[in-house]
Scaffold this active site. Structure first.
Site, PDB file in Angstrom:
ATOM      1  N   LYS A  40       0.846  -1.206   0.000  1.00 10.85           N
ATOM      2  CA  LYS A  40       0.000   0.000   0.000  1.00 10.85           C
ATOM      3  C   LYS A  40       0.875   1.247   0.000  1.00 10.85           C
ATOM      4  O   LYS A  40       1.689   1.447   0.898  1.00 10.85           O
ATOM      5  CB  LYS A  40      -0.920   0.000   1.235  1.00 10.85           C
ATOM      6  CG  LYS A  40      -1.705   1.308   1.424  1.00 10.85           C
ATOM      7  CD  LYS A  40      -2.616   1.271   2.652  1.00 10.85           C
ATOM      8  CE  LYS A  40      -3.268   2.636   2.902  1.00 10.85           C
ATOM      9  NZ  LYS A  40      -4.106   2.668   4.129  1.00 10.85           N
ATOM     10  N   ASP A  96      -2.545  10.175   3.771  1.00 13.35           N
ATOM     11  CA  ASP A  96      -3.950   9.800   3.945  1.00 13.35           C
ATOM     12  C   ASP A  96      -4.642  10.807   4.857  1.00 13.35           C
ATOM     13  O   ASP A  96      -4.539  10.713   6.083  1.00 13.35           O
ATOM     14  CB  ASP A  96      -4.036   8.387   4.537  1.00 13.35           C
ATOM     15  CG  ASP A  96      -5.477   7.938   4.748  1.00 13.35           C
ATOM     16  OD1 ASP A  96      -6.396   8.609   4.212  1.00 13.35           O
ATOM     17  OD2 ASP A  96      -5.683   6.919   5.437  1.00 13.35           O
ATOM     18  N   LYS A 125     -10.094  12.910   8.316  1.00 15.42           N
ATOM     19  CA  LYS A 125      -9.654  12.457   9.632  1.00 15.42           C
ATOM     20  C   LYS A 125      -9.605  13.631  10.600  1.00 15.42           C
ATOM     21  O   LYS A 125      -9.455  14.777  10.166  1.00 15.42           O
ATOM     22  CB  LYS A 125      -8.225  11.888   9.514  1.00 15.42           C
ATOM     23  CG  LYS A 125      -8.138  10.526   8.877  1.00 15.42           C
ATOM     24  CD  LYS A 125      -6.690  10.029   8.883  1.00 15.42           C
ATOM     25  CE  LYS A 125      -6.577   8.675   8.214  1.00 15.42           C
ATOM     26  NZ  LYS A 125      -7.252   7.590   8.942  1.00 15.42           N
ATOM     27  N   ASP A 144       1.593   6.282   5.682  1.00 17.37           N
ATOM     28  CA  ASP A 144       0.619   5.352   5.117  1.00 17.37           C
ATOM     29  C   ASP A 144       1.122   4.674   3.831  1.00 17.37           C
ATOM     30  O   ASP A 144       0.388   3.949   3.175  1.00 17.37           O
ATOM     31  CB  ASP A 144      -0.711   6.083   4.872  1.00 17.37           C
ATOM     32  CG  ASP A 144      -1.919   5.179   5.007  1.00 17.37           C
ATOM     33  OD1 ASP A 144      -1.781   4.100   5.603  1.00 17.37           O
ATOM     34  OD2 ASP A 144      -2.998   5.550   4.507  1.00 17.37           O
ATOM     35  N   ASP A 196     -12.203   7.194   3.855  1.00 16.45           N
ATOM     36  CA  ASP A 196     -10.992   6.935   4.634  1.00 16.45           C
ATOM     37  C   ASP A 196     -10.606   5.448   4.601  1.00 16.45           C
ATOM     38  O   ASP A 196      -9.517   5.088   5.028  1.00 16.45           O
ATOM     39  CB  ASP A 196     -11.202   7.409   6.074  1.00 16.45           C
ATOM     40  CG  ASP A 196      -9.898   7.575   6.825  1.00 16.45           C
ATOM     41  OD1 ASP A 196      -8.827   7.521   6.173  1.00 16.45           O
ATOM     42  OD2 ASP A 196      -9.942   7.763   8.055  1.00 16.45           O
ATOM     43  N   GLU A 250      -9.520   3.805   2.203  1.00 15.88           N
ATOM     44  CA  GLU A 250      -9.007   3.927   0.830  1.00 15.88           C
ATOM     45  C   GLU A 250      -7.957   2.860   0.503  1.00 15.88           C
ATOM     46  O   GLU A 250      -7.760   2.526  -0.659  1.00 15.88           O
ATOM     47  CB  GLU A 250      -8.399   5.320   0.618  1.00 15.88           C
ATOM     48  CG  GLU A 250      -6.928   5.509   1.066  1.00 15.88           C
ATOM     49  CD  GLU A 250      -6.706   5.317   2.557  1.00 15.88           C
ATOM     50  OE1 GLU A 250      -7.697   5.394   3.312  1.00 15.88           O
ATOM     51  OE2 GLU A 250      -5.559   5.077   2.975  1.00 15.88           O
ATOM     52  N   ARG A 305      -7.866  -0.384   0.971  1.00 18.21           N
ATOM     53  CA  ARG A 305      -8.445  -1.563   0.304  1.00 18.21           C
ATOM     54  C   ARG A 305      -8.873  -1.231  -1.122  1.00 18.21           C
ATOM     55  O   ARG A 305      -8.869  -2.100  -1.993  1.00 18.21           O
ATOM     56  CB  ARG A 305      -9.605  -2.101   1.159  1.00 18.21           C
ATOM     57  CG  ARG A 305     -10.714  -1.111   1.359  1.00 18.21           C
ATOM     58  CD  ARG A 305     -11.621  -1.482   2.527  1.00 18.21           C
ATOM     59  NE  ARG A 305     -11.063  -1.090   3.822  1.00 18.21           N
ATOM     60  CZ  ARG A 305     -11.653  -1.317   4.990  1.00 18.21           C
ATOM     61  NH1 ARG A 305     -12.811  -1.949   5.027  1.00 18.21           N
ATOM     62  NH2 ARG A 305     -11.096  -0.931   6.120  1.00 18.21           N
TER      63      ARG A 305
HETATM   64  N1  BES Z   1      -4.285   4.398   6.967  1.00 17.38           N
HETATM   65  C1  BES Z   1      -5.433   4.178   7.736  1.00 17.38           C
HETATM   66  C2  BES Z   1      -5.218   3.138   8.835  1.00 17.38           C
HETATM   67  C3  BES Z   1      -4.466   3.614  10.039  1.00 17.38           C
HETATM   68  C4  BES Z   1      -5.031   4.482  10.933  1.00 17.38           C
HETATM   69  C5  BES Z   1      -3.211   3.133  10.295  1.00 17.38           C
HETATM   70  C6  BES Z   1      -4.333   4.888  12.056  1.00 17.38           C
HETATM   71  C7  BES Z   1      -2.511   3.509  11.419  1.00 17.38           C
HETATM   72  C8  BES Z   1      -3.073   4.396  12.301  1.00 17.38           C
HETATM   73  C9  BES Z   1      -6.570   3.650   6.852  1.00 17.38           C
HETATM   74  O1  BES Z   1      -6.595   4.167   5.572  1.00 17.38           O
HETATM   75  C10 BES Z   1      -7.836   4.071   7.507  1.00 17.38           C
HETATM   76  O2  BES Z   1      -8.078   5.242   7.591  1.00 17.38           O
HETATM   77  N2  BES Z   1      -8.602   3.097   7.971  1.00 17.38           N
HETATM   78  C11 BES Z   1      -9.820   3.348   8.649  1.00 17.38           C
HETATM   79  C12 BES Z   1     -10.833   2.356   8.152  1.00 17.38           C
HETATM   80  C13 BES Z   1     -12.228   2.660   8.598  1.00 17.38           C
HETATM   81  C14 BES Z   1     -12.728   3.915   7.929  1.00 17.38           C
HETATM   82  C15 BES Z   1     -13.116   1.489   8.250  1.00 17.38           C
HETATM   83  C16 BES Z   1      -9.582   3.177  10.142  1.00 17.38           C
HETATM   84  O3  BES Z   1      -8.843   2.278  10.525  1.00 17.38           O
HETATM   85  O4  BES Z   1     -10.107   3.976  10.898  1.00 17.38           O
HETATM   86 ZN    ZN Z   2      -4.819   4.771   4.793  1.00 17.42          ZN
HETATM   87 MN    MN Z   3      -7.639   5.992   5.442  1.00 18.17          MN
END
Ligand code: BES
Ligand code: ZN
Ligand code: MN
Length: 498
Positions: A268, A273, A280, A291, A350, A352, A354
């Protein structure tokens, strides 16, 4: 830093400094005892004075040890001998490295590699010493206008193996340790670079740079127009809000036999992000420059295997993009069509990672892979579940999962399996498309993997969620270089099996 292996009596080593382990309480290691004997009990006297207990991380630098050929001896505490393990070994190696770098010596011989660790041989101890020493000296100061340079930095380190018979195993440990360390350094550098420098284009250029030093590597970069032709509507829905063009980076390393199916690594590469329209919160949002650490680990693993000229076919694929809000950005409720033909309702922009991985995973099919491993900072939920010590592991093929979990244990860059049961799939049901891109509050790491599993049905696949392990927070904020050791171990083992 230059490394080599040596075997022989400590009192005969000509060196700026000998590094000797001391266990609690005031117990010299085998090499320490030899040195002590040669010096007429000099070290025992010091220990009896109470200057060094042997607690983990304690150090004592002594000069002019009689009847030796070295300028100094650095004693380092290793804790209780019975409890000496990989963690304490790494702590000791880390502290002696930083201590040596701060003293006047530019070369040293370490006898820490002679200490017994359950289940670890000389090859492993040498390899890990090289890796840990290189890691301990890592600094990211390329963006500081003034840096404090060490006046006489450590330049050369010899690592001892107990017998001459182990010299060649030690040499292999040095070569592989240096390759892993080089991969980790690149992964850390890329991770630490800010989003305004490390863009998708920067990552694409990085692949071209890698190519320059590696004959068996070919690199191709797919532009947004190419992705459009391939039908990668999911990946492109993430880059829609960004002014930096997305790139799909393909690194094809052919070290194995011509017809051999390659291992494919997919990383990835979200270079920043923000969450997109599902923005966020502001706190610690800067950390979302990390990210792209999955991508960085793929670059790191490719670096390691090209350096070792590994006899294996390996393809690295990096979907790279930013995730930003904009008038043209994808909105919650938008429905996009992936390269596989499956439609996705984007309920949260968010989620994104996947969305870019699914198209890269479909693209991976064209390489007819032996196995596909994707590496991604995919879910905050994984940080809650496993913390910073283990990456999450999910797979559609249990032998592959076990193989990776074992490689994590061997390299001490661990991952832990979570279930990918069918029952979780229904959380992705959508009223309007084939699936939604989020699965609700429960089991967030698993439903993210469930989403990916719908695009990986045609091959053996494993997913590593590295959200918790890829970078440190707080005062030590910075990329860790993980899981380069795990991935390199996996590729080394696969090459050895051939
Ligand atoms: N890059 C983030 C995941 C992440 C968040 C990694 C904080 C490390 C620390 C990912 O893109 C994301 O935002 N995931 C969301 C998914 C949710 C919207 C289903 C998450 O984990 O909050
Ligand atoms: Zn992300
Ligand atoms: Mn995200």
């Amino acid at each position: 830093m230059e490394f080599n292996v040596t075997s022989g009596n400590p009192e005969k080593q000509r060196s700026g400094c000998l590094v000797i382990g001391v266990f609690e309480a005031r117990k010299l290691s085998a090499a320490g005892k030899e040195l002590d004997k040669a010096s007429g009990g000099f070290l025992t006297t010091l220990l009896h004075r109470g200057d060094m207990e042997g607690r983990v991380g304690q150090t004592l630098l002594v000069h002019n040890v009689p009847k030796t050929q070295c300028d100094r001896v650095l004693l380092v505490g290793c804790g209780k001998e019975r409890e000496f393990d990989v963690n304490n070994y790494r702590k000791a190696v880390n502290i002696i490295t930083r201590t040596l770098n701060d003293t006047g010596t530019t070369d040293a011989v370490s006898y820490l590699t002679d200490l017994d660790i359950k289940g670890r041989d000389s090859y492993w101890k040498v390899r890990d010493h090289v890796q840990t020493t290189t890691d301990a000296l890592y600094v990211f100061d390329q963006l500081k206008s003034s840096t404090d340079k060490v006046r006489r930095p450590l330049k050369k380190m010899s690592l001892s193996v107990p017998t001459k018979g182990e010299l060649s195993a030690g040499e292999q440990g040095i070569a592989e340790g240096q390759a892993i360390a080089a991969g980790m350094k690149l992964a850390k550098d890329l991770g630490n670079l800010p989003g305004n420098i490390c863009t998708p284009t920067y990552l694409a250029d990085q692949a071209k740079t890698l190519k320059k030093h590696a004959r068996k590597l070919s690199v191709s970069i797919l532009e947004e127009a190419d992705m459009k032709k391939l039908g990668m509507g999911s990946l492109l829905s993430v880059s829609a809000g960004s002014r930096q063009p997305a790139k799909l980076i393909v690194m094809d390393y052919r070290g194995g036999k011509k017809g051999d199916k390659p291992v494919v690594l997919v990383g990835k590469g979200v270079t920043f992000d923000s969450g997109g329209i599902s923005l966020k919160p502001g706190a610690a949002m800067d950390e979302m420059k990390f990210d792209m650490c999955g991508a960085a680990s793929v670059f790191g693993a490719m670096t390691a295997i090209t350096q070792l000229d590994l006899a294996l076919n390996v393809v690295g694929i990096v979907p790279a993009t930013e995730n930003l809000p904009d008038g043209l950005a994808t909105k919650p409720g938008d429905i996009v069509t992936s390269m596989s033909g499956q439609t996705i309702e984007v309920l949260n922009t968010d989620a994104e990672g996947r969305l870019i991985l699914c198209d890269a995973l479909t693209y991976a099919e064209k390489f007819n892979p032996a196995a596909v491993v994707d590496i991604a900072t995919l879910t905050g939920a994984c940080v809650i579940a496993l913390g910073k010590h283990a990456a999450g592991l999910l797979s559609n093929h249990s032998p592959l999962a076990h193989e990776l979990q074992k490689c994590g244990t061997v390299s001490h860059d661990r991952c832990w399996e979570m279930p990918l049961w069918d029952e979780y799939q229904q959380q992705l049901d959508s009223n309007f498309a084939d699936m939604a891109n989020i699965g609700g509050r429960e089991a967030g790491t698993i439903t993210a993997a469930c989403f990916l599993s719908r695009f990986t049905k045609n091959y053996h696949w494993a997913h590593l969620d590295i959200a918790g392990v890829a970078w440190n927070q707080g005062k030590e904020k910075g990329a860790t270089g993980r899981p380069v050791p795990l991935l390199t171990q996996f590729l080394l083992d696969r090459a050895a099996k051939k």
